[in-house]
Structure formats: C-alpha cells, structure tokens
Design a protein around this motif. Structure first.
Motif, short mmCIF file in Angstrom:
data_model
loop_
_atom_site.label_atom_id
_atom_site.label_comp_id
_atom_site.label_asym_id
_atom_site.label_seq_id
_atom_site.Cartn_x
_atom_site.Cartn_y
_atom_site.Cartn_z
N MET A 1 0.83 -1.18 0.00
CA MET A 1 0.00 0.00 0.00
C MET A 1 0.88 1.25 0.00
N ALA A 2 0.54 2.21 -0.86
CA ALA A 2 1.32 3.43 -0.96
C ALA A 2 1.08 4.33 0.25
N ALA A 3 2.10 5.07 0.61
CA ALA A 3 1.95 6.05 1.69
C ALA A 3 0.95 7.11 1.26
N GLU A 4 0.27 7.68 2.24
CA GLU A 4 -0.71 8.72 1.93
C GLU A 4 -0.17 10.09 2.35
N THR A 5 -0.62 11.11 1.63
CA THR A 5 -0.15 12.47 1.85
C THR A 5 -1.35 13.40 1.99
N ARG A 6 -1.27 14.33 2.91
CA ARG A 6 -2.32 15.33 3.11
C ARG A 6 -2.11 16.47 2.12
N VAL A 7 -3.17 16.83 1.40
CA VAL A 7 -3.14 17.96 0.47
C VAL A 7 -4.27 18.91 0.81
N TRP A 8 -4.10 20.19 0.45
CA TRP A 8 -5.05 21.24 0.79
C TRP A 8 -5.54 21.92 -0.48
N LEU A 9 -6.81 22.33 -0.47
CA LEU A 9 -7.40 23.00 -1.62
C LEU A 9 -6.67 24.32 -1.89
N VAL A 10 -6.20 24.49 -3.12
CA VAL A 10 -5.48 25.71 -3.47
C VAL A 10 -6.09 26.44 -4.66
N GLU A 11 -6.97 25.75 -5.41
CA GLU A 11 -7.50 26.39 -6.61
C GLU A 11 -8.76 25.67 -7.08
N ARG A 12 -9.73 26.47 -7.56
CA ARG A 12 -10.93 25.94 -8.21
C ARG A 12 -11.06 26.65 -9.55
N THR A 13 -11.12 25.87 -10.62
CA THR A 13 -11.25 26.46 -11.95
C THR A 13 -12.29 25.69 -12.75
N TYR A 14 -12.82 26.34 -13.75
CA TYR A 14 -13.75 25.69 -14.67
C TYR A 14 -12.98 25.17 -15.87
N ALA B 1 -3.89 26.63 8.10
CA ALA B 1 -3.95 27.46 9.31
C ALA B 1 -5.38 27.88 9.63
N GLU B 2 -6.19 28.05 8.60
CA GLU B 2 -7.55 28.58 8.77
C GLU B 2 -8.60 27.50 9.04
N TYR B 3 -8.39 26.29 8.53
CA TYR B 3 -9.38 25.23 8.62
C TYR B 3 -8.81 23.97 9.24
N ASP B 4 -9.71 23.17 9.82
CA ASP B 4 -9.35 21.83 10.25
C ASP B 4 -9.37 20.93 9.01
N ALA B 5 -8.60 19.87 9.05
CA ALA B 5 -8.47 18.99 7.89
C ALA B 5 -9.82 18.40 7.44
N ASP B 6 -10.76 18.23 8.35
CA ASP B 6 -12.06 17.64 8.01
C ASP B 6 -13.12 18.65 7.60
N ASP B 7 -12.77 19.95 7.57
CA ASP B 7 -13.74 20.98 7.21
C ASP B 7 -14.07 20.93 5.71
N ALA B 8 -15.18 21.55 5.38
CA ALA B 8 -15.60 21.66 3.99
C ALA B 8 -16.07 23.09 3.72
N LEU B 9 -16.03 23.45 2.47
CA LEU B 9 -16.49 24.78 2.05
C LEU B 9 -17.86 24.65 1.43
#
Length: 91
Positions: free
Chosen positions: A1-14, A83-91
């Motif tokens: 099983m591959a290691a997992e990495t935490r990533v954060w939302l940085v951009e939303r585009t169409y 810094a602004e959100y917890d990892a489990d938060d949603a927008l």
C-alpha cells in the motif's frame, strides 16, 4: 500500500473543454506536489455539495509542480488553508 499524503485546496477552476466541469486542485503544504480532482456541476438548483478543504491521497497519485511561481502560490494557499481550517472541514 502506498503512503498517503495530506493535500489542501489551493484552486478551483472551470474546465475550458467542458462547460459543466470544475477542477479542484489540492497541493502539499510545500507546494511541490498537486492532486487534481474533476467534478461535474449539475443544473439542479437544489444540488449543494460541499468541497473538502483537505484530502488524504496516495502519494503515487500526486503530480509534480515544476513552475516556481505556481509552486510558491500553491505553498502560500495550502499553508493558509491549513492554518484557517481543520483537515475535516468543507467549504
């Protein structure tokens, strides 16, 4: 099983190719790797789906961010989101 990495939302585009497609870009806090997720937008007014601010993905699913300016922008935004959100938060 591959290691997992935490990533954060940085951009939303169409998408340029598809009118009803949104591309969510997540990045590692150092901005060096990214993960893209596509999501179809529905035309139903009652369809409200939250967007996770953070995901945990297999490390082998991450792309490399080669452009230094993009890397710096992703690092800034990923750090701000962490810094602004917890990892489990949603927008």
């Amino acid at each position: 099983m591959a290691a997992e990495t935490r990533v954060w939302l940085v951009e939303r585009t169409y998408s340029d190719d598809e009118q009803n497609l949104i591309i969510l870009t997540y990045a590692t806090p150092d901005g060096r790797q990214d993960f893209r997720k596509e999501r179809a937008l529905t035309s139903f007014s009652g369809d409200h789906r939250e967007t996770p601010v953070s995901l945990t993905v297999p490390a082998d699913n991450l792309g490399v961010v080669d452009d230094p300016d993009t890397r710096e922008r992703y690092e800034t935004e990923a750090t701000r989101m962490a810094a602004e959100y917890d990892a489990d938060d949603a927008l």
